[in-house]
Design an enzyme around this catalytic site. Structure first.
Site, PDB file in Angstrom:
ATOM      1  N   LYS A 264      11.578 -12.770 -14.296  1.00  0.00           N
ATOM      2  CA  LYS A 264      11.184 -11.559 -15.019  1.00  0.00           C
ATOM      3  C   LYS A 264      10.101 -11.879 -16.043  1.00  0.00           C
ATOM      4  O   LYS A 264       9.145 -11.127 -16.193  1.00  0.00           O
ATOM      5  CB  LYS A 264      12.395 -10.939 -15.750  1.00  0.00           C
TER       6      LYS A 264
ATOM      7  N   HIS B  90      16.893 -34.756 -15.185  1.00  0.00           N
ATOM      8  CA  HIS B  90      16.365 -35.430 -13.989  1.00  0.00           C
ATOM      9  C   HIS B  90      14.863 -35.204 -13.841  1.00  0.00           C
ATOM     10  O   HIS B  90      14.331 -35.253 -12.743  1.00  0.00           O
ATOM     11  CB  HIS B  90      17.121 -34.954 -12.748  1.00  0.00           C
TER      12      HIS B  90
ATOM     13  N   ASN C 145      -1.046   0.880   6.077  1.00  0.00           N
ATOM     14  CA  ASN C 145      -0.287  -0.135   5.338  1.00  0.00           C
ATOM     15  C   ASN C 145       0.185  -1.138   6.380  1.00  0.00           C
ATOM     16  O   ASN C 145       0.785  -0.748   7.372  1.00  0.00           O
ATOM     17  CB  ASN C 145       0.910   0.518   4.634  1.00  0.00           C
ATOM     18  N   GLY C 146      -0.091  -2.429   6.163  1.00  0.00           N
ATOM     19  CA  GLY C 146       0.341  -3.439   7.125  1.00  0.00           C
ATOM     20  C   GLY C 146      -0.810  -4.356   7.475  1.00  0.00           C
ATOM     21  O   GLY C 146      -1.830  -4.387   6.776  1.00  0.00           O
TER      22      GLY C 146
ATOM     23  N   GLU D 278      16.584 -15.676 -12.619  1.00  0.00           N
ATOM     24  CA  GLU D 278      16.142 -14.289 -12.744  1.00  0.00           C
ATOM     25  C   GLU D 278      15.411 -14.068 -14.082  1.00  0.00           C
ATOM     26  O   GLU D 278      14.399 -13.366 -14.134  1.00  0.00           O
ATOM     27  CB  GLU D 278      17.351 -13.348 -12.613  1.00  0.00           C
TER      28      GLU D 278
ATOM     29  N   GLU E  46       6.662 -12.667 -14.213  1.00  0.00           N
ATOM     30  CA  GLU E  46       6.009 -11.561 -13.506  1.00  0.00           C
ATOM     31  C   GLU E  46       5.522 -10.467 -14.454  1.00  0.00           C
ATOM     32  O   GLU E  46       4.553  -9.783 -14.171  1.00  0.00           O
ATOM     33  CB  GLU E  46       6.906 -10.974 -12.404  1.00  0.00           C
TER      34      GLU E  46
ATOM     35  N   ARG F 209       4.368   0.883  -6.241  1.00  0.00           N
ATOM     36  CA  ARG F 209       4.353  -0.076  -5.134  1.00  0.00           C
ATOM     37  C   ARG F 209       3.328  -1.184  -5.369  1.00  0.00           C
ATOM     38  O   ARG F 209       3.364  -2.209  -4.701  1.00  0.00           O
ATOM     39  CB  ARG F 209       4.024   0.648  -3.816  1.00  0.00           C
TER      40      ARG F 209
ATOM     41  N   LYS G 200       5.624  -3.504  -4.971  1.00  0.00           N
ATOM     42  CA  LYS G 200       7.066  -3.215  -5.069  1.00  0.00           C
ATOM     43  C   LYS G 200       7.799  -3.604  -3.801  1.00  0.00           C
ATOM     44  O   LYS G 200       8.865  -4.196  -3.850  1.00  0.00           O
ATOM     45  CB  LYS G 200       7.271  -1.727  -5.375  1.00  0.00           C
TER      46      LYS G 200
ATOM     47  N   CYS H  71       0.827  -1.206   0.000  1.00  0.00           N
ATOM     48  CA  CYS H  71       0.000   0.000   0.000  1.00  0.00           C
ATOM     49  C   CYS H  71       0.866   1.262   0.000  1.00  0.00           C
ATOM     50  O   CYS H  71       1.935   1.290   0.614  1.00  0.00           O
ATOM     51  CB  CYS H  71      -0.874   0.035   1.240  1.00  0.00           C
TER      52      CYS H  71
ATOM     53  N   TRP I 272      -3.185  -2.368  -1.607  1.00  0.00           N
ATOM     54  CA  TRP I 272      -2.846  -3.685  -2.136  1.00  0.00           C
ATOM     55  C   TRP I 272      -3.524  -4.669  -1.189  1.00  0.00           C
ATOM     56  O   TRP I 272      -3.153  -4.765  -0.021  1.00  0.00           O
ATOM     57  CB  TRP I 272      -1.327  -3.852  -2.147  1.00  0.00           C
TER      58      TRP I 272
END
Ligand code: F6R
Length: 611
Positions: free
Chosen positions: A487, A506, A101-102, A483, A490, A27, A606, A2, A75
């Site tokens: 990328k 395997h 926020n939290g 990575e 997402e 964010r 974010k 948030c 969020w």
């Protein structure tokens, strides 16, 4: 997560709140809202979806002359991302508005208590419970600030919370507990926000709030108190060197593209002041670490892209630095009861410096008596402040949700740390060739990036219809394979898996078919024959392959694949710094070609300030 902005000053607050919210969009959010004073009443406007929906609603609100207000991008944690759950939330009767926020962990218990007292709730959020609790406490408290503190003392969990109530016109209260919150102090005006970019056009003078502190802001005046007993707390104002340009798109279509393309400068800034020259050659100078002993064992702890940077750096820390190094995902580290000895050190890596799991890992390590080195980008962030020593990556604000330049700066700094410990073990530089290669990176990368961008765009068009992708790499390129896959998924929502090349046979190789392409990182000259065999195994099963390779003696290596992406020849470590933007640019262009929201991918935040 948030985004929070509050303002009290001399200008109309609403446009400033909206501007701040736009700057906090990176964010991640799914709804937004503002509250401001309209005469002696509170006006709350909120909307699900993007800020444009909120702005459209605000156009219909007459006469917004308030010079104090609060704004929020949410969020979702408790409750669906719908308008009724958007912040601000009001107390019973509507006299107090808060944004948060939290997570208030004991919200159900508090809600049951308030329900029993006749409160009715309009949302599913823990935040509304807190707003009601403040209202309830106001009946017993001497004043609004006291009510705010009394309610917060009963709330368990993490919060950054800002309150506005017409009872004290023009005043906002803010408090912090394990979630980021800071004040921007201008002339005759004060902002409170989750992050610096929210108010960067107006001031660079910042006061970082600590856990357990409450701020009262009225016009240009501010004061800070302890949550425990409301005693005054002395604070210092810090000047942040970030400028507006660093937080603007600079002519690029997206922040992500800008941040990828500025990596040569990012490396330069990260190296700045950290390499000295003497008669015996160049040396790495990390003064922050001089006061600590060389660790007997290092534990790297991080999440997401920062974890991938740690995985990449581990090999250098062991080989160049000579330090046995372990690596953990932060959310696993805390719950596996790690064996930490006081002579070990923990290196936490976090761009934001606020990731809840990484912060918790840091606290656990300190509890166990270990020294913690923080590798952070955001100045004054929680991790930066709680670590025994902080090394800043100096990458400037990273606005795109997907991390790019931060990883580049983390890799640069990890290489420097490895060289630094190597030096402390031997009087001469541990690996002068590596240091020269690192110093040459800005020029190497600046020369290579334009052609890489073109190649990435062309490949993206050809491969964007794939539903799944493998990324394969060995050695340090395994970290980059992880990575690359992160990328791609997402940003473009295409399923992607990063694998150590040798692991393919395997199990995962069963997935290979013409619709499941492979992005093979075949840059490591020493391991090239092995990676080539892994590529052959994919080709033998009709898999399509993009191979990222580097020139050798001016020629592309001998490999027959559908697409060969040839990078300039470079030192083995420097080649990683070329591969990283290649992977980033490929994902960027696939997502852009598919019309995805590149800078704000769905469901992502974010800085992940909840567990
Ligand atoms: C991916 C990404 C995330 C972050 C992760 C850790 O593009 O951005 O995976 O890397 O959330 O964040 P920090 O580094 O802020 O701790």
């Amino acid at each position: 997560m948030c985004g929070i902005i509050g303002y009290s000053g001399h200008r109309p607050a609403v446009p400033l709140l909206l501007e701040g919210l736009h700057r906090l969009e990176y964010r991640g959010y799914d709804s937004a809202g503002v509250a401001f004073e309209q005469g002696a009443h509170l006006q709350v406007v909120k909307a699900a979806g993007k800020l444009a929906a909120l702005e459209e609603k605000l156009e219909k609100v007459p006469c917004m002359l308030a010079t104090a207000g609060i704004g929020h991008t949410r969020w979702a944690t408790h409750g669906l991302p719908v308008e009724r759950n958007a912040h601000p939330h009001l107390s019973q009767g509507g006299g107090i508005a808060i944004i948060h926020n939290g997570i208030i962990e004991n919200f159900q218990e508090l809600k049951d208590e308030l329900l029993a007292r006749g409160h009715t709730f309009l949302s599913d959020t823990d935040t509304e419970v807190l707003a009601h609790l403040i209202g309830e406490e106001r009946r017993m408290a001497d004043n609004l600030g006291d009510a705010f503190a009394r309610a917060l003392r009963r709330a368990h969990g993490a919060y950054a919370v800002v309150m506005l109530a017409p009872e004290e016109l023009g005043v906002i209260y803010a408090a912090r507990m394990a979630a980021p919150l800071l004040m921007g102090v201008g002339t005759g005006e004060v902002f409170v926000a989750s992050d610096i970019p929210a108010f960067l056009p107006y001031t660079r003078e910042v006061v970082f709030l600590e856990d357990g502190e409450i701020a009262r802001i009225e016009g240009g005046r501010w004061s800070v108190f302890s949550l425990a007993d409301l005693s005054p707390v002395e604070k210092t104002v810090s000047h942040v060197p970030w400028d507006m340009q660093a937080a603007a798109k600079d002519g690029y279509r997206h922040f992500m593209l800008k941040e990828i393309m500025e990596q040569p400068r990012v490396i330069q800034d990260c190296l700045s002041g950290r390499i000295t020259e003497s008669a015996s050659g160049h040396r790495v100078c990390l003064r922050e670490l001089d006061g600590l002993p060389v660790p007997e064992r290092l534990h790297i702890v991080a999440c997401g892209t920062s974890y991938n940077a740690g995985l990449w750096g581990r090999q250098l820390l062991e080989h160049t630095g000579g330090i046995p190094t372990d690596l953990d995902i932060a959310s696993e580290f805390r719950y596996r009861d790690p064996l930490l000895r006081p002579q070990d050190m923990v290196l936490v890596i976090s761009q934001s410096g606020e990731t809840a799991d990484t912060l918790a890992a840091l606290r656990l390590a300190r509890e166990k008596g270990c020294k913690v080195i923080g590798l952070c980008n955001v100045l004054g962030s929680s991790i930066a402040r709680e670590a025994d020593v902080v090394l800043y990556t100096q990458a400037g604000p990273e606005i795109s949700v997907a991390s790019t330049k931060a990883m580049c700066s983390q890799m640069t700094l990890l290489a420097l740390i490895a060289l630094y410990y190597g030096q402390r073990r031997q009087p001469a530089c541990a690996d002068p060739e590596l240091l020269e290669a690192i110093m040459g990176l800005p020029v190497l990368l600046a020369g290579a990036l334009p052609a890489m961008r073109q190649k990435a765009e062309a490949l993206a068009v050809r491969f964007s219809s794939a539903r799944s992708f493998f990324y394969l790499g060995r050695g340090q390129y395994y970290a980059l394979a992880l990575e690359g896959a992160l990328k791609l998924k997402e940003l473009s929502y295409i399923h992607a898996e990063g694998y150590a090349s040798g692991e393919m046979k395997h199990g995962p190789i069963a997935l290979i078919d013409p619709a499941f392409p492979t992005f093979a990182l075949a840059l490591d000259n020493a391991l090239f024959p092995k990676v080539k065999s892994n590529i052959q195994e994919v080709l033998a099963r009709q898999g399509r392959v993009i191979a990222l390779v580097q020139e050798r003696d001016g020629k592309a290596p001998d490999l027959e694949v559908e697409e060969m992406w040839v990078l300039p020849e470079a030192h083995p470590v420097a080649a990683s710094f070329l591969a990283l933007p290649a992977l980033q640019l490929f994902s960027y262009h696939v997502a852009d070609y598919l019309g995805k929201d590149v800078d704000q991918p769905r469901n992502l935040a974010k800085s992940v300030t909840v567990e």
